[in-house]
Design a protein around this motif. Structure first.
Motif, PDB file in Angstrom:
ATOM      1  N   SER A  28       0.830  -1.209   0.000  1.00 40.90           N
ATOM      2  CA  SER A  28       0.000   0.000   0.000  1.00 40.90           C
ATOM      3  C   SER A  28       0.864   1.260   0.000  1.00 40.90           C
ATOM      4  CB  SER A  28      -0.930   0.002   1.221  1.00 40.90           C
ATOM      5  OG  SER A  28      -0.174  -0.060   2.428  1.00 40.90           O
ATOM      6  N   PHE A  29       2.124   1.115   0.373  1.00 42.33           N
ATOM      7  CA  PHE A  29       3.094   2.209   0.332  1.00 42.33           C
ATOM      8  C   PHE A  29       3.865   2.085  -0.982  1.00 42.33           C
ATOM      9  CE2 PHE A  29       7.225   4.138   1.137  1.00 42.33           C
ATOM     10  CZ  PHE A  29       6.915   5.281   1.867  1.00 42.33           C
ATOM     11  N   PRO A  30       3.652   3.003  -1.948  1.00 42.40           N
ATOM     12  CA  PRO A  30       4.202   2.806  -3.298  1.00 42.40           C
ATOM     13  C   PRO A  30       5.584   3.402  -3.527  1.00 42.40           C
ATOM     14  CG  PRO A  30       2.708   4.678  -3.299  1.00 42.40           C
ATOM     15  CD  PRO A  30       2.743   4.160  -1.872  1.00 42.40           C
ATOM     16  N   ASP A  31       6.096   4.168  -2.556  1.00 40.03           N
ATOM     17  CA  ASP A  31       7.322   4.941  -2.785  1.00 40.03           C
ATOM     18  C   ASP A  31       8.572   4.124  -2.457  1.00 40.03           C
ATOM     19  OD1 ASP A  31       5.782   7.137  -3.541  1.00 40.03           O
ATOM     20  OD2 ASP A  31       5.596   7.816  -1.468  1.00 40.03           O
ATOM     21  N   PHE A  32       8.864   3.156  -3.295  1.00 39.31           N
ATOM     22  CA  PHE A  32      10.006   2.275  -3.066  1.00 39.31           C
ATOM     23  C   PHE A  32      10.700   1.955  -4.386  1.00 39.31           C
ATOM     24  CE2 PHE A  32       6.402  -0.591  -3.836  1.00 39.31           C
ATOM     25  CZ  PHE A  32       6.928  -1.419  -4.821  1.00 39.31           C
ATOM     26  N   GLU A  33      11.918   1.465  -4.242  1.00 36.78           N
ATOM     27  CA  GLU A  33      12.605   0.784  -5.334  1.00 36.78           C
ATOM     28  C   GLU A  33      12.917  -0.622  -4.855  1.00 36.78           C
ATOM     29  OE1 GLU A  33      16.310   2.731  -6.213  1.00 36.78           O
ATOM     30  OE2 GLU A  33      17.115   2.461  -4.190  1.00 36.78           O
ATOM     31  N   LEU A  34      12.798  -1.596  -5.741  1.00 35.23           N
ATOM     32  CA  LEU A  34      13.105  -2.980  -5.421  1.00 35.23           C
ATOM     33  C   LEU A  34      14.347  -3.365  -6.214  1.00 35.23           C
ATOM     34  CD1 LEU A  34      12.655  -5.833  -4.321  1.00 35.23           C
ATOM     35  CD2 LEU A  34      10.909  -6.168  -6.088  1.00 35.23           C
ATOM     36  N   ILE A  35      15.456  -3.563  -5.506  1.00 37.45           N
ATOM     37  CA  ILE A  35      16.723  -3.894  -6.149  1.00 37.45           C
ATOM     38  C   ILE A  35      16.983  -5.385  -5.951  1.00 37.45           C
ATOM     39  CG2 ILE A  35      19.167  -3.338  -6.339  1.00 37.45           C
ATOM     40  CD1 ILE A  35      18.539  -0.701  -4.880  1.00 37.45           C
ATOM     41  N   ILE A  36      17.039  -6.117  -7.064  1.00 43.30           N
ATOM     42  CA  ILE A  36      17.221  -7.561  -7.025  1.00 43.30           C
ATOM     43  C   ILE A  36      18.552  -7.913  -7.672  1.00 43.30           C
ATOM     44  CG2 ILE A  36      16.228  -9.802  -7.567  1.00 43.30           C
ATOM     45  CD1 ILE A  36      13.552  -8.388  -8.059  1.00 43.30           C
ATOM     46  N   CYS A  37      19.378  -8.641  -6.958  1.00 42.63           N
ATOM     47  CA  CYS A  37      20.632  -9.130  -7.532  1.00 42.63           C
ATOM     48  C   CYS A  37      20.501 -10.621  -7.801  1.00 42.63           C
ATOM     49  CB  CYS A  37      21.811  -8.866  -6.598  1.00 42.63           C
ATOM     50  SG  CYS A  37      23.395  -9.396  -7.301  1.00 42.63           S
ATOM     51  N   ASP A  38      20.569 -10.986  -9.078  1.00 44.86           N
ATOM     52  CA  ASP A  38      20.575 -12.397  -9.455  1.00 44.86           C
ATOM     53  C   ASP A  38      21.991 -12.919  -9.294  1.00 44.86           C
ATOM     54  OD1 ASP A  38      20.157 -14.891 -10.498  1.00 44.86           O
ATOM     55  OD2 ASP A  38      20.255 -14.228 -12.582  1.00 44.86           O
ATOM     56  N   ASP A  39      22.157 -13.796  -8.316  1.00 46.01           N
ATOM     57  CA  ASP A  39      23.490 -14.264  -7.927  1.00 46.01           C
ATOM     58  C   ASP A  39      23.883 -15.516  -8.708  1.00 46.01           C
ATOM     59  OD1 ASP A  39      25.865 -14.316  -6.455  1.00 46.01           O
ATOM     60  OD2 ASP A  39      24.980 -15.472  -4.825  1.00 46.01           O
ATOM     61  N   GLY A  40      24.090 -15.353 -10.004  1.00 47.02           N
ATOM     62  CA  GLY A  40      24.556 -16.450 -10.830  1.00 47.02           C
ATOM     63  C   GLY A  40      23.579 -17.603 -10.961  1.00 47.02           C
ATOM     64  N   SER A  41      22.287 -17.310 -11.043  1.00 46.43           N
ATOM     65  CA  SER A  41      21.291 -18.380 -11.147  1.00 46.43           C
ATOM     66  C   SER A  41      21.442 -19.158 -12.447  1.00 46.43           C
ATOM     67  CB  SER A  41      19.876 -17.791 -11.071  1.00 46.43           C
ATOM     68  OG  SER A  41      19.632 -17.215  -9.813  1.00 46.43           O
ATOM     69  N   THR A  42      21.140 -20.447 -12.380  1.00 44.09           N
ATOM     70  CA  THR A  42      21.191 -21.301 -13.565  1.00 44.09           C
ATOM     71  C   THR A  42      19.804 -21.793 -13.973  1.00 44.09           C
ATOM     72  OG1 THR A  42      21.647 -23.215 -12.139  1.00 44.09           O
ATOM     73  CG2 THR A  42      23.543 -22.067 -13.092  1.00 44.09           C
ATOM     74  N   ASP A  43      18.768 -21.302 -13.305  1.00 47.11           N
ATOM     75  CA  ASP A  43      17.389 -21.646 -13.670  1.00 47.11           C
ATOM     76  C   ASP A  43      16.733 -20.438 -14.340  1.00 47.11           C
ATOM     77  OD1 ASP A  43      17.016 -19.931 -11.564  1.00 47.11           O
ATOM     78  OD2 ASP A  43      15.941 -21.349 -10.286  1.00 47.11           O
ATOM     79  N   ASN A  44      15.434 -20.256 -14.178  1.00 45.57           N
ATOM     80  CA  ASN A  44      14.714 -19.168 -14.848  1.00 45.57           C
ATOM     81  C   ASN A  44      14.567 -17.914 -13.990  1.00 45.57           C
ATOM     82  OD1 ASN A  44      14.222 -20.593 -17.292  1.00 45.57           O
ATOM     83  ND2 ASN A  44      12.554 -21.717 -16.280  1.00 45.57           N
ATOM     84  N   THR A  45      15.324 -17.823 -12.905  1.00 44.66           N
ATOM     85  CA  THR A  45      15.215 -16.667 -12.012  1.00 44.66           C
ATOM     86  C   THR A  45      15.419 -15.348 -12.753  1.00 44.66           C
ATOM     87  OG1 THR A  45      15.940 -17.930 -10.080  1.00 44.66           O
ATOM     88  CG2 THR A  45      16.209 -15.554  -9.979  1.00 44.66           C
ATOM     89  N   ASN A  46      16.471 -15.264 -13.545  1.00 39.84           N
ATOM     90  CA  ASN A  46      16.797 -14.028 -14.248  1.00 39.84           C
ATOM     91  C   ASN A  46      15.673 -13.604 -15.181  1.00 39.84           C
ATOM     92  OD1 ASN A  46      18.242 -12.411 -16.593  1.00 39.84           O
ATOM     93  ND2 ASN A  46      19.586 -12.311 -14.794  1.00 39.84           N
ATOM     94  N   ALA A  47      15.116 -14.548 -15.912  1.00 40.00           N
ATOM     95  CA  ALA A  47      14.033 -14.244 -16.853  1.00 40.00           C
ATOM     96  C   ALA A  47      12.790 -13.740 -16.130  1.00 40.00           C
ATOM     97  CB  ALA A  47      13.696 -15.486 -17.674  1.00 40.00           C
ATOM     98  N   ILE A  48      12.507 -14.314 -14.980  1.00 42.21           N
ATOM     99  CA  ILE A  48      11.341 -13.871 -14.203  1.00 42.21           C
ATOM    100  C   ILE A  48      11.540 -12.440 -13.715  1.00 42.21           C
ATOM    101  CG2 ILE A  48      10.039 -14.258 -12.072  1.00 42.21           C
ATOM    102  CD1 ILE A  48      10.653 -17.281 -12.452  1.00 42.21           C
ATOM    103  N   ILE A  49      12.728 -12.142 -13.216  1.00 42.45           N
ATOM    104  CA  ILE A  49      13.007 -10.769 -12.748  1.00 42.45           C
ATOM    105  C   ILE A  49      12.872  -9.785 -13.905  1.00 42.45           C
ATOM    106  CG2 ILE A  49      14.698  -9.234 -11.683  1.00 42.45           C
ATOM    107  CD1 ILE A  49      15.992 -11.790 -10.465  1.00 42.45           C
TER     108      ILE A  49
END
Length: 247
Positions: A28-49
């Motif tokens: 409900s609080f919209p004033d954010f940034e979401l920083i995601i670090c993909d740590d060398g994933s070998t599955d579909n994590t990167n594509a989902i992000i």
């Protein structure tokens, strides 16, 4: 004006990360940034992000093509962060929609540098355990035991000089110790709005390993004497036994 930087490390999390991202986007609080670090994933994590970051510009993807571990991955996100309040959500944990709103309000109203919250622990086998930490946690309290769930913590980066996870075991506990050693305490914000997913074979499910890691942090991060380490690890074990048999 954006106020909150949400830090999310991710490694081979394609089974859960979409749900975790959604729990941030639904705040409900919209004033954010979401920083995601993909740590060398070998599955579909990167594509989902990338699917989410293409739609919502508040989501920032950092790609690490080698596995760095949780501490360094979170630190990469923190270096990229731009806003006053920093909080943490792993790629398999969840927040309720008012988590950021209630915590930011509590931080601002009380002019606090660090807060923590209640949370529920769950798994795929029916576990639904509520964790209720103390209202105030000081450095001496933290030496005895750590009741702070990383997914509930919010830090004010304008009050705390350096927010960097040490590259050690129990890196979140180690960071809280370093912060509180400088005179800060952490305060419990109202509500129970976070959900920690306990995985089979996770670190927290192995008590002997936890004791060894606790000793490591007390020795190399807290840097306290042998006699004090013995006292605090005994206290840690006693508290663990009480919690286990009480529940």
């Amino acid at each position: 004006m954006s106020l909150v930087s949400v830090i999310m490390p991710a490694h081979n999390a394609d089974a859960t990360i979409a749900e975790s991202i959604e729990s941030v986007l639904n705040q409900s609080f919209p004033d954010f940034e979401l920083i995601i670090c993909d740590d060398g994933s070998t599955d579909n994590t990167n594509a989902i992000i990338k699917k989410y970051s293409d739609i919502d510009k508040r989501i920032i993807l950092i790609e690490s093509f080698m596995s760095r571990g949780a501490a360094e991955t979170r630190n990469l996100c923190i270096l990229k962060s731009r806003f006053k309040f920093i909080c943490f959500l792993d790629s398999d944990d969840l927040w309720e929609k008012d988590k950021l709103a209630s915590q930011v309000s509590f931080m601002q109203e009380n002019n606090l540098a660090m807060t923590h919250g209640k949370y529920k622990m769950f798994d795929g086998g029916g576990l639904n355990k509520k964790i209720i930490p103390p209202k105030v946690i000081s450095y001496s309290d933290l030496l005895r035991k750590c009741d702070i769930g990383c997914l509930t913590v919010m830090l004010d980066s304008e009050k705390i000089d350096s927010i960097r996870f040490p590259n050690v075991v129990k890196e979140d506990y180690a960071l809280w110790l370093l912060i509180m050693r400088n005179g800060f305490s952490s305060y419990l914000y109202p509500g129970c709005e976070a959900y920690y997913r306990r995985r089979a074979g996770s670190v927290s499910s192995s008590k002997i390993k936890e004791i060894k890691k606790q000793l490591h942090v007390l020795k190399y991060v807290a840097d306290i004497s042998f006699s004090k380490r013995c006292f605090y690890i005994l206290t840690y074990c006693v508290n663990g036994c009480i919690k286990h048999f009480y529940h």
